[in-house]
Design a protein around this motif. Structure first.
Motif, PDB file in Angstrom:
ATOM      1  N   ARG A   1       0.827  -1.211   0.000  1.00 51.28           N
ATOM      2  CA  ARG A   1       0.000   0.000   0.000  1.00 51.28           C
ATOM      3  C   ARG A   1       0.859   1.259   0.000  1.00 51.28           C
ATOM      4  O   ARG A   1       0.529   2.245  -0.660  1.00 51.28           O
ATOM      5  CB  ARG A   1      -0.933   0.006   1.219  1.00 51.28           C
ATOM      6  N   ARG A   2       1.957   1.228   0.738  1.00 54.01           N
ATOM      7  CA  ARG A   2       2.802   2.418   0.850  1.00 54.01           C
ATOM      8  C   ARG A   2       3.652   2.646  -0.393  1.00 54.01           C
ATOM      9  O   ARG A   2       3.967   3.785  -0.735  1.00 54.01           O
ATOM     10  CB  ARG A   2       3.715   2.288   2.070  1.00 54.01           C
ATOM     11  N   HIS A   3       4.041   1.572  -1.048  1.00 54.12           N
ATOM     12  CA  HIS A   3       4.954   1.690  -2.192  1.00 54.12           C
ATOM     13  C   HIS A   3       4.411   0.927  -3.400  1.00 54.12           C
ATOM     14  O   HIS A   3       5.065   0.002  -3.900  1.00 54.12           O
ATOM     15  CB  HIS A   3       6.337   1.155  -1.813  1.00 54.12           C
ATOM     16  N   PRO A   4       3.224   1.285  -3.899  1.00 57.38           N
ATOM     17  CA  PRO A   4       2.647   0.521  -5.012  1.00 57.38           C
ATOM     18  C   PRO A   4       3.477   0.580  -6.287  1.00 57.38           C
ATOM     19  O   PRO A   4       3.653  -0.432  -6.966  1.00 57.38           O
ATOM     20  CB  PRO A   4       1.265   1.167  -5.204  1.00 57.38           C
ATOM     21  N   THR A   5       4.005   1.758  -6.615  1.00 60.11           N
ATOM     22  CA  THR A   5       4.797   1.872  -7.839  1.00 60.11           C
ATOM     23  C   THR A   5       6.117   1.122  -7.703  1.00 60.11           C
ATOM     24  O   THR A   5       6.553   0.434  -8.631  1.00 60.11           O
ATOM     25  CB  THR A   5       5.072   3.351  -8.171  1.00 60.11           C
ATOM     26  N   GLY A   6       6.750   1.249  -6.541  1.00 55.94           N
ATOM     27  CA  GLY A   6       7.994   0.525  -6.311  1.00 55.94           C
ATOM     28  C   GLY A   6       7.790  -0.976  -6.382  1.00 55.94           C
ATOM     29  O   GLY A   6       8.612  -1.706  -6.953  1.00 55.94           O
ATOM     30  N   ALA A   7       6.672  -1.461  -5.832  1.00 56.91           N
ATOM     31  CA  ALA A   7       6.379  -2.896  -5.876  1.00 56.91           C
ATOM     32  C   ALA A   7       6.079  -3.349  -7.298  1.00 56.91           C
ATOM     33  O   ALA A   7       6.527  -4.414  -7.737  1.00 56.91           O
ATOM     34  CB  ALA A   7       5.195  -3.206  -4.962  1.00 56.91           C
ATOM     35  N   PHE A   8       5.329  -2.519  -8.030  1.00 58.33           N
ATOM     36  CA  PHE A   8       4.960  -2.859  -9.405  1.00 58.33           C
ATOM     37  C   PHE A   8       6.196  -3.020 -10.283  1.00 58.33           C
ATOM     38  O   PHE A   8       6.266  -3.918 -11.131  1.00 58.33           O
ATOM     39  CB  PHE A   8       4.040  -1.772  -9.964  1.00 58.33           C
ATOM     40  N   LEU A   9       7.192  -2.162 -10.079  1.00 56.47           N
ATOM     41  CA  LEU A   9       8.419  -2.237 -10.872  1.00 56.47           C
ATOM     42  C   LEU A   9       9.367  -3.318 -10.358  1.00 56.47           C
ATOM     43  O   LEU A   9      10.094  -3.935 -11.140  1.00 56.47           O
ATOM     44  CB  LEU A   9       9.127  -0.879 -10.854  1.00 56.47           C
ATOM     45  N   SER A  10       9.365  -3.549  -9.068  1.00 51.00           N
ATOM     46  CA  SER A  10      10.300  -4.518  -8.487  1.00 51.00           C
ATOM     47  C   SER A  10       9.896  -5.955  -8.789  1.00 51.00           C
ATOM     48  O   SER A  10      10.759  -6.836  -8.885  1.00 51.00           O
ATOM     49  CB  SER A  10      10.381  -4.327  -6.968  1.00 51.00           C
ATOM     50  N   TYR A  11       8.601  -6.199  -8.951  1.00 52.46           N
ATOM     51  CA  TYR A  11       8.124  -7.569  -9.160  1.00 52.46           C
ATOM     52  C   TYR A  11       8.699  -8.200 -10.431  1.00 52.46           C
ATOM     53  O   TYR A  11       9.262  -9.302 -10.378  1.00 52.46           O
ATOM     54  CB  TYR A  11       6.600  -7.581  -9.178  1.00 52.46           C
TER      55      TYR A  11
ATOM     56  N   LEU B   1      -4.687 -16.940   2.086  1.00 48.54           N
ATOM     57  CA  LEU B   1      -4.114 -16.445   0.834  1.00 48.54           C
ATOM     58  C   LEU B   1      -4.860 -15.220   0.320  1.00 48.54           C
ATOM     59  O   LEU B   1      -4.278 -14.366  -0.346  1.00 48.54           O
ATOM     60  CB  LEU B   1      -4.131 -17.548  -0.226  1.00 48.54           C
ATOM     61  N   THR B   2      -6.155 -15.132   0.626  1.00 48.51           N
ATOM     62  CA  THR B   2      -6.944 -14.000   0.129  1.00 48.51           C
ATOM     63  C   THR B   2      -6.602 -12.705   0.861  1.00 48.51           C
ATOM     64  O   THR B   2      -6.983 -11.627   0.418  1.00 48.51           O
ATOM     65  CB  THR B   2      -8.447 -14.283   0.292  1.00 48.51           C
ATOM     66  N   ARG B   3      -5.912 -12.813   1.979  1.00 50.27           N
ATOM     67  CA  ARG B   3      -5.545 -11.611   2.735  1.00 50.27           C
ATOM     68  C   ARG B   3      -4.336 -10.899   2.139  1.00 50.27           C
ATOM     69  O   ARG B   3      -4.042  -9.762   2.500  1.00 50.27           O
ATOM     70  CB  ARG B   3      -5.248 -11.979   4.186  1.00 50.27           C
ATOM     71  N   ILE B   4      -3.633 -11.580   1.257  1.00 51.59           N
ATOM     72  CA  ILE B   4      -2.459 -10.978   0.621  1.00 51.59           C
ATOM     73  C   ILE B   4      -2.921 -10.263  -0.641  1.00 51.59           C
ATOM     74  O   ILE B   4      -3.273 -10.892  -1.636  1.00 51.59           O
ATOM     75  CB  ILE B   4      -1.408 -12.049   0.280  1.00 51.59           C
ATOM     76  N   LYS B   5      -2.972  -8.950  -0.606  1.00 55.54           N
ATOM     77  CA  LYS B   5      -3.496  -8.150  -1.707  1.00 55.54           C
ATOM     78  C   LYS B   5      -2.377  -7.853  -2.706  1.00 55.54           C
ATOM     79  O   LYS B   5      -1.504  -7.021  -2.454  1.00 55.54           O
ATOM     80  CB  LYS B   5      -4.097  -6.846  -1.180  1.00 55.54           C
ATOM     81  N   VAL B   6      -2.408  -8.556  -3.819  1.00 51.27           N
ATOM     82  CA  VAL B   6      -1.286  -8.510  -4.762  1.00 51.27           C
ATOM     83  C   VAL B   6      -1.552  -7.628  -5.980  1.00 51.27           C
ATOM     84  O   VAL B   6      -0.767  -7.648  -6.929  1.00 51.27           O
ATOM     85  CB  VAL B   6      -0.936  -9.940  -5.238  1.00 51.27           C
ATOM     86  N   SER B   7      -2.632  -6.851  -5.963  1.00 50.21           N
ATOM     87  CA  SER B   7      -2.933  -6.039  -7.149  1.00 50.21           C
ATOM     88  C   SER B   7      -1.819  -5.043  -7.455  1.00 50.21           C
ATOM     89  O   SER B   7      -1.592  -4.695  -8.617  1.00 50.21           O
ATOM     90  CB  SER B   7      -4.262  -5.297  -6.966  1.00 50.21           C
ATOM     91  N   ALA B   8      -1.102  -4.586  -6.419  1.00 57.39           N
ATOM     92  CA  ALA B   8      -0.006  -3.636  -6.647  1.00 57.39           C
ATOM     93  C   ALA B   8       1.099  -4.249  -7.494  1.00 57.39           C
ATOM     94  O   ALA B   8       1.851  -3.530  -8.161  1.00 57.39           O
ATOM     95  CB  ALA B   8       0.570  -3.161  -5.312  1.00 57.39           C
ATOM     96  N   LEU B   9       1.205  -5.580  -7.487  1.00 55.62           N
ATOM     97  CA  LEU B   9       2.249  -6.247  -8.261  1.00 55.62           C
ATOM     98  C   LEU B   9       1.848  -6.446  -9.717  1.00 55.62           C
ATOM     99  O   LEU B   9       2.711  -6.624 -10.575  1.00 55.62           O
ATOM    100  CB  LEU B   9       2.567  -7.617  -7.647  1.00 55.62           C
ATOM    101  N   LEU B  10       0.545  -6.425  -9.995  1.00 55.71           N
ATOM    102  CA  LEU B  10       0.061  -6.818 -11.311  1.00 55.71           C
ATOM    103  C   LEU B  10      -0.642  -5.713 -12.087  1.00 55.71           C
ATOM    104  O   LEU B  10      -0.794  -5.819 -13.302  1.00 55.71           O
ATOM    105  CB  LEU B  10      -0.910  -8.005 -11.169  1.00 55.71           C
ATOM    106  N   VAL B  11      -1.085  -4.664 -11.404  1.00 55.93           N
ATOM    107  CA  VAL B  11      -1.849  -3.600 -12.055  1.00 55.93           C
ATOM    108  C   VAL B  11      -1.121  -2.275 -11.871  1.00 55.93           C
ATOM    109  O   VAL B  11      -0.657  -1.963 -10.770  1.00 55.93           O
ATOM    110  CB  VAL B  11      -3.275  -3.499 -11.469  1.00 55.93           C
TER     111      VAL B  11
END
Length: 229
Positions: free
Chosen positions: A7-17, A75-85
């Motif tokens: 949540r805090r670093h969505p862009t950083g996570a999106f690029l790091s993935y 598993l549903t508690r891990i919100k991974v949209s920042a990695l994919l969108v």
């Protein structure tokens, strides 16, 4: 902690993935090459066929995620949209430029709507969807490999659908490395989460410098950007 970082670093996570995924793939490919592992052309063709039918991965992945989410609700508690969108309100955002043509702006807005629609099922099933998509991907490759081994003309079938399957000399090893890398997705997620704050800090410094070229070419720009961040 994982969700908080995303949540805090969505862009950083999106690029790091993808960087994390590419890094593990490179390690796996190098290890296989050094070990002298070889793969049959059938494996290469099966992988190519799986990639050419990638459009099926998301709906089938959602179908696979439903029972998985019931078996392991955590598993549903891990919100991974920042990695994919693509994150909202970031320099990676899909807002059209002011000088863009009407057609270009419409295409960009269509992509934006499509990405926002993806967020729903991705965050509903969380990591279960991530696992489901990988299970589907490996299952498709295994199914195509089995079909090819039994003499089915998969290449001809793809050609009849207008899909060209070109297999090079190293495609077999690439396919094996990619399939193995699919199983390393926990490492990809962990790497993206660990690198996200650092990637975000780097992006802030680049933005403060004005451009990537200014950040790279002028030491004073890097110093000023570091101070500003």
């Amino acid at each position: 902690m994982l969700n908080r970082t995303l949540r805090r670093h969505p862009t950083g996570a999106f690029l790091s993935y993808p960087v994390a995924a590419l890094s593990t793939w490179g390690v796996l490919y190098g290890a296989l090459a050094v070990a002298g592992v070889s793969a049959s052309p059938a494996m290469a063709l099966a992988y190519v066929a799986g990639r050419l039918t990638a459009r099926l991965s998301f709906p089938l992945g959602v179908a696979a995620a439903v029972p998985l989410a019931k078996l392991a609700p955590i598993l549903t508690r891990i919100k991974v949209s920042a990695l994919l969108v693509t994150p909202r309100n970031s320099f990676l955002g899909t807002a059209p430029r002011e000088d863009a043509s009407v057609e270009s702006a419409a295409a960009v807005q269509k992509v934006e709507r499509w990405m926002r629609k993806l967020e729903g099922p991705i965050d509903t099933y969380g990591a279960a969807l991530l696992i489901g998509r990988r299970v589907v991907g490996l299952s498709k490759v295994a199914a195509f490999y089995g079909a090819i081994s039994y003499g089915v003309d998969v290449e001809g079938m793809l050609a009849s659908w207008g899909l060209a399957a070109e297999v090079g000399e190293t495609a077999g090893l690439l396919a094996v490395a990619t399939a193995a890398n699919t199983l390393a997705f926990p490492v990809h997620v962990a790497g993206a989460v660990a690198a996200a704050p650092h990637m975000s800090a780097l992006l802030r410094r680049i933005q403060a410098a004005g451009s990537i070229r200014a950040f790279v070419s002028r030491p004073e720009a890097r110093t000023q950007a570091r101070t500003a961040s």
